[in-house]
Scaffold this active site. Structure first.
Site, PDB file in Angstrom:
ATOM      1  N   ALA A 146       0.821  -1.211   0.000  1.00 31.98           N
ATOM      2  CA  ALA A 146       0.000   0.000   0.000  1.00 31.98           C
ATOM      3  C   ALA A 146       0.853   1.260   0.000  1.00 31.98           C
ATOM      4  O   ALA A 146       0.467   2.288   0.553  1.00 31.98           O
ATOM      5  CB  ALA A 146      -0.947   0.002   1.202  1.00 31.98           C
ATOM      6  N   GLY A 197       1.608   0.913  -5.339  1.00 28.25           N
ATOM      7  CA  GLY A 197       0.625  -0.122  -5.055  1.00 28.25           C
ATOM      8  C   GLY A 197      -0.765   0.453  -4.879  1.00 28.25           C
ATOM      9  O   GLY A 197      -1.754  -0.069  -5.412  1.00 28.25           O
ATOM     10  N   LYS A 250      16.432   2.093 -15.491  1.00 29.07           N
ATOM     11  CA  LYS A 250      16.030   3.504 -15.468  1.00 29.07           C
ATOM     12  C   LYS A 250      16.215   4.113 -14.078  1.00 29.07           C
ATOM     13  O   LYS A 250      16.473   5.312 -13.949  1.00 29.07           O
ATOM     14  CB  LYS A 250      14.596   3.661 -15.969  1.00 29.07           C
ATOM     15  CG  LYS A 250      13.517   3.035 -15.071  1.00 29.07           C
ATOM     16  CD  LYS A 250      12.908   4.023 -14.104  1.00 29.07           C
ATOM     17  CE  LYS A 250      11.887   3.372 -13.198  1.00 29.07           C
ATOM     18  NZ  LYS A 250      11.206   4.334 -12.316  1.00 29.07           N
ATOM     19  N   SER A 306      10.129  11.803  -9.415  1.00 26.90           N
ATOM     20  CA  SER A 306      10.866  10.547  -9.412  1.00 26.90           C
ATOM     21  C   SER A 306      11.696  10.414  -8.145  1.00 26.90           C
ATOM     22  O   SER A 306      12.507  11.287  -7.823  1.00 26.90           O
ATOM     23  CB  SER A 306      11.786  10.471 -10.632  1.00 26.90           C
ATOM     24  OG  SER A 306      12.760   9.465 -10.465  1.00 26.90           O
ATOM     25  N   ASN A 357      14.171   8.274  -7.505  1.00 28.54           N
ATOM     26  CA  ASN A 357      15.585   8.072  -7.777  1.00 28.54           C
ATOM     27  C   ASN A 357      16.250   9.362  -8.246  1.00 28.54           C
ATOM     28  O   ASN A 357      17.362   9.685  -7.817  1.00 28.54           O
ATOM     29  CB  ASN A 357      15.752   6.963  -8.817  1.00 28.54           C
ATOM     30  CG  ASN A 357      15.383   5.604  -8.262  1.00 28.54           C
ATOM     31  OD1 ASN A 357      16.163   4.947  -7.592  1.00 28.54           O
ATOM     32  ND2 ASN A 357      14.139   5.183  -8.505  1.00 28.54           N
ATOM     33  N   GLU A 416      14.739   2.477  -5.472  1.00 26.54           N
ATOM     34  CA  GLU A 416      15.221   1.138  -5.816  1.00 26.54           C
ATOM     35  C   GLU A 416      16.628   1.142  -6.401  1.00 26.54           C
ATOM     36  O   GLU A 416      17.394   0.200  -6.205  1.00 26.54           O
ATOM     37  CB  GLU A 416      14.256   0.482  -6.819  1.00 26.54           C
ATOM     38  CG  GLU A 416      12.937   0.038  -6.225  1.00 26.54           C
ATOM     39  CD  GLU A 416      13.034  -1.309  -5.507  1.00 26.54           C
ATOM     40  OE1 GLU A 416      14.154  -1.812  -5.318  1.00 26.54           O
ATOM     41  OE2 GLU A 416      11.988  -1.851  -5.142  1.00 26.54           O
TER      42      GLU A 416
END
Length: 355
Positions: free
Chosen positions: A17, A21, A211, A274, A276, A301
């Site tokens: 969540a 998600g 990416k 974003s 990242n 990530e």
């Protein structure tokens, strides 16, 4: 071949969540409403969202909002949430995974006893596992002992907040078994979210994992005050790096020119939404890695996956200079200025597509 999914009513569990998600569960609920409008007597989809924190789950159920990620944005009132994973998984035809890629294996071990034997599993994750260098679909196949026809991936230029606001967006649903991809496409298509299909699972996954790494590099350049020339160079050479790795793993190079490659890369590298890119920007502006990690609520990530992505490239003889620079910044105390200098000092070569 027996179809892994039927055409009757479908129950879908979304596990995780967090921002993406929550948004994806909302997409499915909105898509189900659209289907009901078009075919009142036809099959429908029911979606349930699983989250760890009761405060988030209660907010979804009581106010149709996720205030931790999207305060003030209304979710579909049909969307229900629970902290009980077995309850969410009970009789689920489709299980959508939206948890950090580095915790997936442990999560799947816990969830496996509660999955239906014929369930289709869909990954929203974009990473490569540390240690094993496995893509997410490979982890799913190993832990659940699933065949490829029951594993799919959704990827593309999908900044969660924009889609939460129901701005138009596209994505790719990839599964080696095309009928499964087509069936999922119909379940996920809403008035504002248009999925395309692909059978190139490898290409779509590598585009998503890479990416994040290139987004970190572009963010660092932004934080250092460099302009569009620098960022365009990183994006373009980053795409070449991504293509080299994907093709070495058996992907179709054309996949990386599409939504799951170039599309996702551009969105990640150009938007302050974003995670990242924002992480890299703070690092480039002079903050330490520890400081940026401490103030980052959501998972970036690329920070952890950069190591496993680089190892995957080395294992297949792929030259990955941008990824190597990111790994040295994130894990070996190389300063952003030193990383950029090392990249620019590489030997000159001809530019050819994918090299």
């Amino acid at each position: 071949m027996t179809e892994p999914m039927g055409s009757d009513d479908v129950r879908i569990a979304v596990l995780g969540a967090g921002s993406w998600g929550t948004v994806f569960a909302n997409i499915i609920a909105d898509a189900a409403d659209l289907t009901r409008e078009r075919r009142p007597d036809g099959p429908a989809a029911e979606v349930v969202l699983w989250g760890r924190r009761s405060s988030v789950v209660d907010a979804v159920n009581e106010t149709s909002q996720n205030p931790d990620y999207f305060p003030g944005i209304a979710l579909n009132p049909r969307l229900r949430a629970t902290t009980d994973a077995p309850k969410a998984l009970a009789e689920a035809d489709v299980v959508v995974l939206a948890v950090p890629s580095q915790t997936l294996r442990a999560n799947l071990v816990d969830w496996r006893p509660h999955l239906r034997e014929d369930a289709v599993v869909v990954s929203l994750m974009k990473g490569v596992e540390l240690g094993t260098r496995m893509r997410v679909s490979q982890i799913i196949a190993e832990v659940l002992e699933y065949s490829e026809e029951r594993i799919a991936v959704v990827s593309g230029p999908n900044l969660a907040r924009e889609i939460a606001e129901r701005q138009p967006a596209t994505a790719v649903v990839a599964c080696p078994h095309e009928p499964t991809a087509v069936r999922l496409q119909s379940l996920f298509r809403s008035a504002y979210f248009r999925p395309y299909t692909s059978t190139d699972l490898v290409g779509v996954e590598i585009g998503g994992a890479m990416k994040n790494v290139i987004g970190l590099a572009v963010g660092v350049a932004e934080g250092m005050g460099f302009g569009d020339n620098t960022k365009a160079s990183l994006i373009t050479r980053g795409l070449a790096e991504t293509t080299r790795l994907a093709v070495a793993l058996g992907a179709d190079e054309h996949t990386l020119s599409g939504l799951a490659g170039m599309g996702d890369l551009v969105a990640t590298c150009s938007s302050p939404l974003s995670r990242n890119r924002t992480f890299g920007e703070k690092l480039g502006a002079g903050k330490t890695l520890e400081q940026v990690v401490a103030e980052t609520k959501q998972t970036a990530e690329g920070v952890k996956s950069s190591e496993s992505v680089l190892e995957l490239g080395w294992a297949h003889g792929v030259d990955m200079p941008i990824t190597e620079a990111v790994v040295k910044m994130m894990h070996h105390d190389l300063s952003p200025a030193e990383a950029l200098a090392a990249f620019m000092a590489r030997s000159a070569k001809p530019e050819r597509y994918g090299v």
